[in-house]
Design a protein around this motif. Sequence first.
Motif, short mmCIF file in Angstrom:
data_model
loop_
_atom_site.label_atom_id
_atom_site.label_comp_id
_atom_site.label_asym_id
_atom_site.label_seq_id
_atom_site.Cartn_x
_atom_site.Cartn_y
_atom_site.Cartn_z
N GLY A 1 0.94 -1.33 0.00
CA GLY A 1 0.13 -0.08 0.03
C GLY A 1 0.86 1.14 0.14
N ASP A 2 0.37 2.26 -0.74
CA ASP A 2 1.29 3.49 -0.83
C ASP A 2 0.90 4.41 0.58
N LYS A 3 1.43 5.71 0.43
CA LYS A 3 1.07 6.56 1.64
C LYS A 3 -0.06 7.00 1.80
N LYS A 4 -0.95 6.92 0.99
CA LYS A 4 -2.20 7.42 1.20
C LYS A 4 -3.07 6.47 1.92
N PRO B 1 3.40 13.23 15.39
CA PRO B 1 3.90 11.73 15.55
C PRO B 1 3.10 10.95 14.26
N CYS B 2 3.78 10.10 13.51
CA CYS B 2 2.90 9.46 12.46
C CYS B 2 4.11 8.01 12.18
N GLY B 3 3.62 7.41 11.29
CA GLY B 3 4.10 5.87 11.03
C GLY B 3 3.40 5.17 9.96
N PRO B 4 4.06 4.09 9.56
CA PRO B 4 3.45 3.00 8.67
C PRO B 4 2.33 2.60 9.50
N CYS B 5 1.54 1.79 8.71
CA CYS B 5 0.42 1.08 9.12
C CYS B 5 0.16 -0.29 8.40
N SER B 6 -0.44 -1.23 9.05
CA SER B 6 -1.04 -2.40 8.50
C SER B 6 -2.55 -2.61 8.52
N GLU B 7 -3.05 -2.67 7.61
CA GLU B 7 -4.49 -2.72 7.45
C GLU B 7 -5.10 -4.37 7.26
N ILE B 8 -5.96 -4.78 7.98
CA ILE B 8 -6.53 -5.90 7.99
C ILE B 8 -7.85 -5.83 7.19
N HIS B 9 -8.22 -6.58 5.76
CA HIS B 9 -9.46 -6.28 5.19
C HIS B 9 -10.10 -7.69 5.03
N VAL B 10 -11.26 -7.41 5.15
CA VAL B 10 -12.14 -8.80 5.06
C VAL B 10 -12.95 -8.89 3.68
N GLU C 1 -7.54 -8.03 -5.37
CA GLU C 1 -7.73 -7.02 -6.58
C GLU C 1 -8.98 -5.64 -6.02
N LEU C 2 -9.57 -6.35 -5.02
CA LEU C 2 -10.73 -5.28 -4.75
C LEU C 2 -10.42 -4.44 -3.24
N VAL C 3 -9.14 -4.80 -2.66
CA VAL C 3 -8.69 -4.06 -1.63
C VAL C 3 -8.61 -2.60 -1.74
N ASN C 4 -9.08 -1.87 -0.86
CA ASN C 4 -9.05 -0.30 -0.89
C ASN C 4 -9.73 0.19 -2.28
N LYS C 5 -10.62 -0.52 -3.05
CA LYS C 5 -11.40 0.04 -3.96
C LYS C 5 -12.66 0.40 -3.99
N ASP C 6 -12.96 0.44 -2.66
CA ASP C 6 -14.30 1.04 -2.29
C ASP C 6 -15.60 -0.01 -2.50
N HIS C 7 -15.15 -1.25 -2.67
CA HIS C 7 -16.03 -2.39 -2.82
C HIS C 7 -16.81 -2.43 -1.26
N PRO C 8 -18.06 -2.61 -1.64
CA PRO C 8 -19.01 -2.58 -0.15
C PRO C 8 -18.82 -4.01 0.73
N LEU C 9 -18.40 -4.92 -0.19
CA LEU C 9 -18.30 -6.16 0.71
C LEU C 9 -16.69 -6.63 0.65
#
Length: 872
Positions: free
Chosen positions: A160-163, A174-183, A198-206
């Motif tokens: 994942g990028d900075k966004k 304060p700031c830093g990198p993060c790890s997201e968990i998606h379902v 292919e759908l992570v962080n693509k605004d898919h509702p599911l």
Amino acid sequence: MTSKEIRTHFLDFFRDKNHKIVPSAPMVIKDDPTLMFTNAGMNQFKEFFLGSSSSKNPRVADTQKCLRVSGKHNDLEEVGKDTYHHTMFEMLGNWSFGDYFKKEAIHWAWEFLTKVCKIDPNNLYVSVFEGSDDADQLEMDKEAYELWKDIVPEDRIIMGDKKDNFWEMGDQGPCGPCSEIHVDIRSAAEKQKTPGAELVNKDHPLVVEIWNLVFIQYNRRANGQLEPLPEKHIDTGMGFERLCMVLQGVQSNYDTDIFTPLIREVETITNSEYGKSEKTDIAIRVIADHIRAVAFAIADGQLPSNTGAGYVIRRILRRAIRYGFTFLGTNEPFIFLLVKVLADIMGEAFPELKEQKTLIENVVREEEHSFLKTLEQGLVLLDTVVSTTKGKTVDGQKAFELYDTYGFPIDLTALILEEKGFQLDEEGFQKAMQAQKDRSKAASEVSKEDWTHLVEDAEQEFVGYDTLEADVKLVKYRKIKTKKDGDQYQLVFNLTPFYAEGGGQVGDKGYLEVPNGDVVYILDTRKENNEIIHFAKNLPKHPGETLRAVVDKSQRMRTARNHTATHLLHQALREVLGNHVEQKGSAVHSKYLRFDFSHFAKLTTDELRMVENFVNARIDEQLPLQENRDVPMKQAREEGAIALFGEKYGDSVRTIRFGQSIELCGGTHVSNTADIWHFKITSEGAIAAGIRRIEAITSDTVKELFANNDKTLGGIKMLFKGAKDPLKAVTDLLEENSKLKKEVEQLQKAKAKGLKSSLEQELESIKGLQFLAREVDLDAAGIKDLSFEMGGKHDNLFLLLASERNGKALLSCYISKKVVADKGLNAGAIVRELGKHIQGGGGGQPFFATAGGKNPAGIPKALESARDFIPE
């Protein structure tokens, strides 16, 4: 699992991992100038990340009520349109302050989701910061990647990028990198078609983010550079509503037991059905979501208003009202009925909802009633705009005026215009909106330099309860630039006698004595991230020297008198009106005090007198201050100390007692009630449904009032030649004046009646209208009576009457309603144009309107120009 069980499992899990479970902080933030609302779970812990104080507990977990509707985190316009954005939401989180780091955070998150919640690991994806090649030149978070690689297959680790995968508190800090968990909760068939990766962080509702693990390891300086933090922290946040969606096997947050009772209630009240129409579904989701945000805000002490945080709350509620009005056909208040349902759902976890239920219901009902009236008025105004529009496109600036001045929603404007066959100049509207935003931003713009540290890791001490002077050392400072106040310096000392604004009390002013004889004036004192910040126009020439800090004694004493008076006033109101009275806000200045409280009716003259007498009796008793600065919260409550809703209290608190009055309070007070001298109420009124406000004065300001009153009474006696009873003399004069006014009104009416017959003879038939433009010697009331009398006789009348009164010009335009309907004439639009001739303006209804101006010489031209409005 029910939502209650899910919340409990989360807190129990981290309690077993030696985390201190802390209560949610208020959603409305009162002592942090950088934020209006808690928009993330970490807000209440900012001071620990910034290093301005240290936590007693290195490991903490909670569920935090949050609100995201303004600034960087603005989800408002998405709410209702999709199934996973919300205004108010719960954020489950666990924190480490310099204790554990990435390994534990990652392993525990995975353990909770897969072992406790039993989510299929094959439905989970994780993301890792990929690094950046911009000015920061940040490397990929290899540590997190390697940790995840031992847990999940590499094809489930997404870069994942900075966004998406670099978290920052703001432009600085304060700031830093993060790890997201998606379902991924799609069906098996859908998963076969498109891989979830292919759908992570693509605004898919599911395919949604469920948990964000933030690794705070850098500090962002004012120049943009990053520097490693001396201690590394963990900050995680998991969306409670989304977790419930996953664990309850539904595909929308709104199908969980958090929302379904609210939705069912909306269906019942509005006779609508959820799931049948997209527009209806959106409206119901908006209402179910927004009542949560509004109710929690009011419970935290924030009432809807026209400024600041109150404006945001009013905007949220009005969005819910207009969705009900537009798509559910509601024109009577009903949203307030949802408060009881909400309290049943969430009152166990957040008892403030049950304790403040009646107040929340009253405030919401009153706001609904008010805004529904605004919508009715807006429809009339929109009709006027349409009737004066040439062509089929309504000017964007006029639509913006409806939105900005009258609160009429722009999307409702667009919808109505479409129904009438018109379209909105959206570009013009957006241009006007942006211009306003630019003006607002410019007015409030603040830029801050980095702190210059003179002493590292210094603890700050407040000594202002005991002394108004102290020798201090400057610990750090920085320069700030504001549009309003220009350049200023923020100063932090090792200790300070200056009280920082808080609890309704203003911050101290004063000065610093510098060894070389210079003086640096302290203009204000505020608290930010648990540090007392002093504002000054300039900096001591040698910042490292010992300085003498001196508080303005007279201002502090006047303020302390007023603060103590608010405590006595609170006690008096509960004694006179009942124990249902609760403080809902206060402002304590050196000149006056303001006290907001819950009560259902206007105070009578006798009740106000009883309240005043009660407070002054406590002053006469000369009650000494009994202060305890370190009492366990439980003990303080057992002793009867009053705590305020929406305030954040620690395990130990400060209590202030004067006789039977005992409250939790951090403000400054007199040593004896006799120091207040006298208490006088200056006003009492309503500020919201069920909320009253009293303004009052004490000590020197009361003496000034009494002196002015004595002077005024002396002047009245002189005017009435030393009348023995000045009150009776004034009453007799008012009665005589009222009698003369009635006689003048009768003469005016007789004059208008006589004038009517002559004006009838002057009516001119033009293109099917009976037209007359004439100057008359009548006042505004006389002209109106005359216009309506003539209008009652003619159904095709176009009448413009003008007059001059006290050097001012008046124009009145009457047009028969039949002419308004048939020919599209509009009296309001006409007088606005003709008003330019008299250097004025006005408006009104389509059939009758008036304009006033300061140029009577323009009356002839206005009368002459009236003919131009006669249609072909």
